[in-house]
Design a protein around this motif. Sequence first.
Motif, PDB file in Angstrom:
ATOM      1  N   PHE A 173       0.855  -1.180   0.000  1.00  0.00           N
ATOM      2  CA  PHE A 173       0.000   0.000   0.000  1.00  0.00           C
ATOM      3  C   PHE A 173       0.891   1.231   0.000  1.00  0.00           C
ATOM      4  O   PHE A 173       1.946   1.240   0.648  1.00  0.00           O
ATOM      5  CB  PHE A 173      -0.902   0.042   1.230  1.00  0.00           C
ATOM      6  CG  PHE A 173      -2.025  -0.940   1.212  1.00  0.00           C
ATOM      7  CD1 PHE A 173      -3.269  -0.602   0.707  1.00  0.00           C
ATOM      8  CD2 PHE A 173      -1.847  -2.222   1.710  1.00  0.00           C
ATOM      9  CE1 PHE A 173      -4.310  -1.518   0.696  1.00  0.00           C
ATOM     10  CE2 PHE A 173      -2.881  -3.144   1.701  1.00  0.00           C
ATOM     11  CZ  PHE A 173      -4.116  -2.780   1.189  1.00  0.00           C
ATOM     12  N   ALA A 174       0.485   2.264  -0.704  1.00  0.00           N
ATOM     13  CA  ALA A 174       1.201   3.533  -0.709  1.00  0.00           C
ATOM     14  C   ALA A 174       0.234   4.651  -0.352  1.00  0.00           C
ATOM     15  O   ALA A 174      -0.875   4.701  -0.888  1.00  0.00           O
ATOM     16  CB  ALA A 174       1.833   3.799  -2.078  1.00  0.00           C
ATOM     17  N   VAL A 175       0.648   5.515   0.574  1.00  0.00           N
ATOM     18  CA  VAL A 175      -0.194   6.629   1.012  1.00  0.00           C
ATOM     19  C   VAL A 175       0.555   7.930   0.744  1.00  0.00           C
ATOM     20  O   VAL A 175       1.721   8.075   1.131  1.00  0.00           O
ATOM     21  CB  VAL A 175      -0.551   6.524   2.507  1.00  0.00           C
ATOM     22  CG1 VAL A 175      -1.348   7.744   2.955  1.00  0.00           C
ATOM     23  CG2 VAL A 175      -1.336   5.252   2.776  1.00  0.00           C
ATOM     24  N   GLU A 176      -0.097   8.857   0.083  1.00  0.00           N
ATOM     25  CA  GLU A 176       0.487  10.168  -0.197  1.00  0.00           C
ATOM     26  C   GLU A 176      -0.472  11.237   0.332  1.00  0.00           C
ATOM     27  O   GLU A 176      -1.624  11.309  -0.099  1.00  0.00           O
ATOM     28  CB  GLU A 176       0.701  10.354  -1.694  1.00  0.00           C
ATOM     29  CG  GLU A 176       1.616   9.309  -2.323  1.00  0.00           C
ATOM     30  CD  GLU A 176       1.672   9.435  -3.834  1.00  0.00           C
ATOM     31  OE1 GLU A 176       1.151  10.454  -4.364  1.00  0.00           O
ATOM     32  OE2 GLU A 176       2.221   8.528  -4.485  1.00  0.00           O
ATOM     33  N   GLU A 234       0.329  -6.241  -6.786  1.00  0.00           N
ATOM     34  CA  GLU A 234       0.191  -4.891  -7.320  1.00  0.00           C
ATOM     35  C   GLU A 234      -0.112  -3.895  -6.197  1.00  0.00           C
ATOM     36  O   GLU A 234      -0.946  -4.168  -5.334  1.00  0.00           O
ATOM     37  CB  GLU A 234      -0.929  -4.829  -8.357  1.00  0.00           C
ATOM     38  CG  GLU A 234      -0.661  -5.615  -9.627  1.00  0.00           C
ATOM     39  CD  GLU A 234       0.368  -4.926 -10.503  1.00  0.00           C
ATOM     40  OE1 GLU A 234       0.686  -3.744 -10.232  1.00  0.00           O
ATOM     41  OE2 GLU A 234       0.854  -5.570 -11.444  1.00  0.00           O
ATOM     42  N   PRO A 235       0.551  -2.754  -6.173  1.00  0.00           N
ATOM     43  CA  PRO A 235       0.308  -1.789  -5.088  1.00  0.00           C
ATOM     44  C   PRO A 235      -1.040  -1.083  -5.247  1.00  0.00           C
ATOM     45  O   PRO A 235      -1.518  -0.872  -6.354  1.00  0.00           O
ATOM     46  CB  PRO A 235       1.463  -0.796  -5.241  1.00  0.00           C
ATOM     47  CG  PRO A 235       1.815  -0.848  -6.697  1.00  0.00           C
ATOM     48  CD  PRO A 235       1.577  -2.278  -7.123  1.00  0.00           C
ATOM     49  N   VAL A 242      -2.616   2.509  -4.334  1.00  0.00           N
ATOM     50  CA  VAL A 242      -2.141   3.855  -4.014  1.00  0.00           C
ATOM     51  C   VAL A 242      -3.319   4.702  -3.533  1.00  0.00           C
ATOM     52  O   VAL A 242      -4.329   4.822  -4.225  1.00  0.00           O
ATOM     53  CB  VAL A 242      -1.478   4.517  -5.233  1.00  0.00           C
ATOM     54  CG1 VAL A 242      -0.968   5.915  -4.876  1.00  0.00           C
ATOM     55  CG2 VAL A 242      -0.332   3.651  -5.747  1.00  0.00           C
ATOM     56  N   THR A 293      -4.210   8.514  -2.317  1.00  0.00           N
ATOM     57  CA  THR A 293      -3.678   9.875  -2.365  1.00  0.00           C
ATOM     58  C   THR A 293      -4.697  10.849  -1.801  1.00  0.00           C
ATOM     59  O   THR A 293      -5.875  10.783  -2.143  1.00  0.00           O
ATOM     60  CB  THR A 293      -3.335  10.275  -3.814  1.00  0.00           C
ATOM     61  OG1 THR A 293      -2.475   9.289  -4.383  1.00  0.00           O
ATOM     62  CG2 THR A 293      -2.664  11.630  -3.856  1.00  0.00           C
ATOM     63  N   GLN A 334      -6.407   4.133  -6.071  1.00  0.00           N
ATOM     64  CA  GLN A 334      -6.022   3.634  -7.396  1.00  0.00           C
ATOM     65  C   GLN A 334      -5.523   2.197  -7.302  1.00  0.00           C
ATOM     66  O   GLN A 334      -4.708   1.863  -6.444  1.00  0.00           O
ATOM     67  CB  GLN A 334      -4.926   4.520  -7.995  1.00  0.00           C
ATOM     68  CG  GLN A 334      -4.458   4.081  -9.383  1.00  0.00           C
ATOM     69  CD  GLN A 334      -3.312   4.933  -9.890  1.00  0.00           C
ATOM     70  OE1 GLN A 334      -2.709   5.673  -9.120  1.00  0.00           O
ATOM     71  NE2 GLN A 334      -3.004   4.825 -11.166  1.00  0.00           N
ATOM     72  N   ASP A 335      -6.011   1.350  -8.190  1.00  0.00           N
ATOM     73  CA  ASP A 335      -5.513  -0.021  -8.293  1.00  0.00           C
ATOM     74  C   ASP A 335      -5.114  -0.304  -9.736  1.00  0.00           C
ATOM     75  O   ASP A 335      -5.386   0.488 -10.632  1.00  0.00           O
ATOM     76  CB  ASP A 335      -6.571  -1.030  -7.811  1.00  0.00           C
ATOM     77  CG  ASP A 335      -7.802  -1.066  -8.717  1.00  0.00           C
ATOM     78  OD1 ASP A 335      -7.664  -1.500  -9.877  1.00  0.00           O
ATOM     79  OD2 ASP A 335      -8.898  -0.672  -8.272  1.00  0.00           O
ATOM     80  N   HIS A 336      -4.471  -1.421  -9.948  1.00  0.00           N
ATOM     81  CA  HIS A 336      -4.036  -1.840 -11.281  1.00  0.00           C
ATOM     82  C   HIS A 336      -4.656  -3.197 -11.603  1.00  0.00           C
ATOM     83  O   HIS A 336      -3.986  -4.105 -12.077  1.00  0.00           O
ATOM     84  CB  HIS A 336      -2.511  -1.899 -11.356  1.00  0.00           C
ATOM     85  CG  HIS A 336      -1.842  -0.585 -11.088  1.00  0.00           C
ATOM     86  ND1 HIS A 336      -1.562  -0.152  -9.810  1.00  0.00           N
ATOM     87  CD2 HIS A 336      -1.443   0.404 -11.929  1.00  0.00           C
ATOM     88  CE1 HIS A 336      -0.989   1.043  -9.875  1.00  0.00           C
ATOM     89  NE2 HIS A 336      -0.904   1.405 -11.144  1.00  0.00           N
ATOM     90  N   THR A 369      -9.555   4.055 -10.744  1.00  0.00           N
ATOM     91  CA  THR A 369      -9.288   5.069  -9.726  1.00  0.00           C
ATOM     92  C   THR A 369     -10.618   5.654  -9.281  1.00  0.00           C
ATOM     93  O   THR A 369     -11.352   6.225 -10.086  1.00  0.00           O
ATOM     94  CB  THR A 369      -8.392   6.191 -10.267  1.00  0.00           C
ATOM     95  OG1 THR A 369      -7.132   5.645 -10.678  1.00  0.00           O
ATOM     96  CG2 THR A 369      -8.146   7.242  -9.195  1.00  0.00           C
TER      97      THR A 369
END
Length: 632
Positions: free
Chosen positions: A368-371, A405-406, A408, A410, A423-425, A484
């Motif tokens: 997981f990525a958090v911005e 897959e990450p 994200v 935001t 967002q996913d892929h 997204t």
Amino acid sequence: MPLPSDVEDAFSCLPLALVRVGPDLRVQWCEEGFAHKTGVALHAGGDLRDALERTRSLDSLERAIRDGASHTGHVITRALRQVRVQVKPASAGEAAGAWLVVEPSGVDDEGAFSQAVQEIARSVGETLEVDSVCAAAVVALVRCAHVRRAEVFLCEEEGGSLRRVAVSDLAGSESPEEAFDSQSDPFRQALALRQAQLGIQRGYGDSMGSIFAAVPLCAPRRTVGLLLLYKEPGTSFSVRELDLWSAAANQLAVAVENARLLREAKAALQVREEFISIASHELKTPLTPLKLGLFTMERRLSSGQPVELSTVLKSKRQVDRLVGLVEDLLDASRLDAGRLALDLAPLEVGQLVAEVVDHFRAAFERPFAVEVPRERVWVRGDRDRLEQVLVNLLENAHKYSASEEPIVVTVERSQGEARIHVQDHGIGIPGADQSQVFQRFYRARNVSHRNFGGLGLGLFISHSIARLHGGALSMRSAEGQGSTFSLSLPRMAAHDVRRLPQRLLLLDEDQTQEAAAEQVLRSEGFEVLTARDGAEALRRATHLPVDLIVLSTSATQGATGVFLETFATLPRARPVPILLAGDERPWWAHEGTSLCTRPYRPEDLVTRVRNALSVERLPSAEAPLDLLSSRT
């Protein structure tokens, strides 16, 4: 032979009316009762042009009078009535000018009305399909009435735009009515007042222009559209005629409304059938393994054998799944009834996102990525409901994308809005299905019902929660390339954010010192949390961001380590600065960490706290937590 003196009394019995005008179109003589007969208000010395609409037909009339030529035609009065005018030039030797013979050109044809209504009623009896009924109505009007064109426009929704659903097939394809402007005055007035309105389309066809009537389609509870009627050249709408066509329009409106109700009833039946089918399948899916698990536990307990923990956990997962399904159904029901209430309070979006994503990190082994932006992003929202939306979006992203897959997440701070993008892929959503994404029971065509369960209510509920907050939930997707989802919420006004108290976390092993510091800081308007009740209390207190940690340096290394390690594991969107209270910095503290005296002196404590909050100290905020985790 001279005319009898009562000749003007005889004129009053005729439908025609006389007026004499000069070359300058000034009225020289006007028959008594002229206005009553024709609807044109004229008086001696007045200008004929003041009573008539400026059209090309008026230009032709004016030219004939000045040239001393005979003329026959129609003009439009300022009251939007058509009248027929014959020009008789003055005889030689008489004063210059012309006699005008004026007669009204409207009709009151109740027979035509009766015939048109019968044809509309016949079409309603044959079908309740809206477009078919409207098409039959316009043809009947053109065939039976003195109109050259009829159109029906229906409101897409209450107060929404108008859509043309029928036009008479007897009209030419090049008619200027194709350029329909629903914002023009007659149309807006007809819809707003629920009364027929007249208008002019100048300079079409012959030289005189065209009169039309905008007749509202008034159902018992709402206005469903407009009936537009365009007159044949040379005729006008009488008051009686407008009343008749208003009655016909109302009959058509009832037919349209009945067709709409029938369509909605059919849609509701279809939704019910879909619900029963999906709900029975989805509720049965967890019930079967739950029943088997309980049977296994019952058998083992009755024979004196221990129950395996894995069996209990499996049963618990199925119970949790059932609870989630039932909650979705209850939420959908509350939304339909308008009973889904919100408990609004200030909420920092970055902190909410960090906490929800942290739970997913613990539950699923995937990146997981958090911005989040450096500055805080505040909204007024229901924390539990917005967490429900985020959980649904993250669950979908996890469900429909590969585990490696990450995902994200935001947070974006835009003009007047806070936006959260997930967002996913993954498999994405086919273009043909994207318009239905936020409808209840939605299932994309590229989703296997066997592999991906659920009632299809999650996005419907999430979209509704966003709208209740005054925001929106939108989506961008391409099949095979991921999706997204974006949640937009109104940001709190800057002056409201400034009034929010800043939040301090206070840790001191001496309860007397801690109480004294807490009292001083609260008196200055700070919100103060203490960690004396243990790690669990600290966890419960982190739903909102902490602006500063005040930490005593005299606490034992073990107590400090437990606190900082616990705080380091809590979800945080941004680093938190630390203010140390004591005579000197401990060995583990970063050199730039702020320091205040202890025992606490009120003025010094408040000054040091305000200074620490006003200065950006990213290294000092991160270093104590990082160093401690490697040295204790």
